[in-house]
Structure formats: C-alpha cells, structure tokens
Design a protein around this motif. Structure first.
Motif, PDB file in Angstrom:
ATOM      1  N   ASN A  76       0.838  -1.201   0.000  1.00  0.00           N
ATOM      2  CA  ASN A  76       0.000   0.000   0.000  1.00  0.00           C
ATOM      3  C   ASN A  76       0.872   1.250   0.000  1.00  0.00           C
ATOM      4  N   ALA A  77       0.245   2.362  -0.378  1.00  0.00           N
ATOM      5  CA  ALA A  77       0.909   3.668  -0.365  1.00  0.00           C
ATOM      6  C   ALA A  77       0.071   4.605   0.516  1.00  0.00           C
ATOM      7  N   VAL A  78       0.662   5.724   0.892  1.00  0.00           N
ATOM      8  CA  VAL A  78      -0.033   6.713   1.709  1.00  0.00           C
ATOM      9  C   VAL A  78      -0.377   7.909   0.822  1.00  0.00           C
ATOM     10  N   VAL A  79      -1.666   8.193   0.693  1.00  0.00           N
ATOM     11  CA  VAL A  79      -2.132   9.336  -0.090  1.00  0.00           C
ATOM     12  C   VAL A  79      -2.518  10.448   0.870  1.00  0.00           C
ATOM     13  N   THR A  80      -1.915  11.625   0.662  1.00  0.00           N
ATOM     14  CA  THR A  80      -2.218  12.800   1.495  1.00  0.00           C
ATOM     15  C   THR A  80      -3.109  13.739   0.684  1.00  0.00           C
ATOM     16  N   ILE A  81      -4.265  14.058   1.238  1.00  0.00           N
ATOM     17  CA  ILE A  81      -5.221  14.975   0.575  1.00  0.00           C
ATOM     18  C   ILE A  81      -5.346  16.218   1.433  1.00  0.00           C
TER      19      ILE A  81
END
Length: 325
Positions: free
Chosen positions: A315-320
């Motif tokens: 998995n990756a970390v998405v910052t919004i």
C-alpha cells in the motif's frame, strides 16, 4: 410370613448361596477382569501459562513433549474395551503449579522432579506405570528481534542469484529459554530458485534459526513461521503510482493538493506485460466523507503476473489537503 422365613431354612440358604455362586460365575465369564498395557502415551502439562506469566519457560519442553508413558490398567472387560476404543479416557498429566509457585524471581534456572499423575475411570486401577516422575527444567525467558537473512540455492541460471529478493517480514521476534537464545547466530530463509518462474514470483518459505556452527535450533518460539519471498525473475521497471478519486468533497471545502508516498514503485514480470504498463493505479479513494486534510493508506492494484520489489507493504499513503472556501 414368619413361616416363610423359618420353614426349610437350610434349602433356602443353599439356594441363596447357589445363586450367588452362579452370579459370580456369570460375571467372571461374561465380564472378567483383564489387564491392558497402554504404551506411548503423551503427557499433558498443567500450569505452563502460570510459568510464562512469571517470565520463565520449560527449557526441556521438546524432550518432555516427546516423553512417552507406559501404563498398565486392570478392570472389567467391558471397561477395558471402552478404553481401547477411547484411550483419552485415561488422563496422563504433569501439574507444575506447585513448583512454579515456589520460583524465586532471583533464580535463573530450576529443575524440580514432578510426579506424573494418571487418572482412570471408576472401576479401573493402575497396576504399573513407567516413568512415574519427570525432571522439568524451568529457565528464565529471553526475547530478541532478529533480521531475516537469505541463502539462494538450486537452479543453474546465475541471473537469479544476482537479483535481491524481497522478504516479508524483514525481521522476526524470537523467544525461549535464555541458554538457547544465547546460541542464536542467524535467522534465515533458504530460497530455492527452482520454486520460482516468470509466472510464480512469490513463494512462502520457512524461517529457520541457526547457531554459529550452522546447526538449526528448534524449540524456540517465533512471531512468524514463514516469510513471503519475492524473487525478481523477469524484467524490472520503475513506474509512478497513480491516484484515483471518486465523489466530491462536502460543501464548503476545496481540495488544495494531493500527493502519494512513495511516488514510484519497481515492478517485475514478463517483458511483454512490463512493457505495456506505464503506471500502477491505487485503489479508488472516495472524497465524500473527507472533512479535513487526511492521510489514507491505499492498496496497489497490481495486474495479474506482476510483482513489486520495493521493501514496503502492499500500500501507499495518499495525502489529501483541503481547506474551507
């Protein structure tokens, strides 16, 4: 009524004795006493949780688990036949509770002799037992964390050996008797390249523990028994991770930016598949319930036959980033 008991008393007594003899004869004929020799019975231990709560383990647990008990029982044939059908009716246990309660926290090791208790159903008796006691070695427990190393074997293609495998997890926790833990020199997975191909990139491999002489150490507890090994076989390529969104932010909010970490991923697979891939998509993120700047763990959507080499989880970390209008 009195005449019944007083008349012909001799004949009546003789009849009663005859009936008793006949009853004893039938019982001993139809359900006689027998013996049964039970061998190779395992021991059940009681009190191990209490021992572990005190920070100790049974150093010779493997030997005790392998210890077999011989029990000779005696009883009516019907009960003996029932025991033959269901041997678990005979309970063989070692209760270490009393000995554990006597442990002083300053002790590194203790080796009490503990009786082996044999419980049998009512009507049966134990006429022979071997052994009757066992030596149980209590030793202080030790825990370490060890990085997993690897050794590549098998196959004749040296290209497989030049590439670095991905191993998950990268390290494990080991615990057990302190004297055995002090012998631990290496934790390793043995990777046989013959288990891999362009179609099979990932394989479950046992994690083994070795001493400095290269001998395997058994009997220690491990946080993981197997590692997932990805061996790079095929063509490699580094591509960007592609974020996907659905829905819209709640009223009054606007999206300032979005970013993903890591930004790229190194994939591997058959050359024709790799050449057709320009990015790896992430699972779609819904914007509907985002009310503030958020970091979201998002899985990779890998096509069939494609693996990744990066030493990261799937998995990756998405910052919004969002703000009010």
């Amino acid at each position: 009524m009195n005449n019944f008991f007083s008349n012909n008393i001799g004949w009546k007594t003789l009849s009663l004795i005859s009936a008793l003899i006949l009853w004893v004869f039938v019982i001993n004929t139809k359900n006689p006493l027998q013996t049964y020799d039970m061998r190779n019975r395992a021991i059940v231990f009681k009190g191990i949780n209490l021992l572990e709560n005190k920070g100790y383990v049974i150093q010779n647990e493997i030997a005790l688990r392998d210890q077999k008990v011989r029990v000779v029982i005696k009883g009516p044939r019907f009960q003996i036949e029932e025991i033959k059908r269901n041997p678990d009716l005979i309970e063989i246990k070692v209760d270490i509770t009393k000995q554990v309660n006597n442990i002083d926290s300053t002790m590194d090791m203790l080796a009490p002799t503990v009786p082996i208790d044999v419980s049998v159903p009512l009507g049966l008796t134990v006429i022979e037992q071997s052994p009757k006691v066992v030596e149980v070695i209590f030793e202080r427990e030790k825990t370490i964390t060890q990085k997993i190393k690897y050794a590549i074997t098998g196959g004749s293609n040296t290209e497989y050996q030049t590439l670095t495998p991905k191993i998950v997890p990268e390290e494990i926790e080991i615990w057990g008797a302190e004297s055995y833990m002090n012998e631990v020199a290496e934790v390793r997975v043995d990777i046989n390249v013959e288990n891999f191909s362009e179609d099979v990139l990932t394989y479950q491999t046992p994690i083994k523990i070795y001493d400095k002489e290269g001998n395997e150490i058994v009997g220690l507890k491990q946080s993981h028994q197997h590692a997932e090994v990805t061996l790079p076989i095929g063509k490699k390529k580094t591509v960007p991770l592609e974020m996907q969104f659905t829905g819209q932010l709640p009223d009054g909010l606007v999206q300032i930016s979005s970013a993903v970490h890591p930004e790229t991923i190194t994939i591997i697979g058959k050359p024709d598949l790799i050449d057709s891939i320009s990015s790896i998509k992430l699972a779609t993120i819904s914007l509907d319930n985002i009310i503030q700047t958020s970091k979201i763990n998002t899985k990779f959507l890998l096509p069939d036959g494609i693996g990744f080499l990066d030493q990261i989880e799937n998995n990756a970390v998405v910052t919004i980033q969002v703000k009010e209008q």
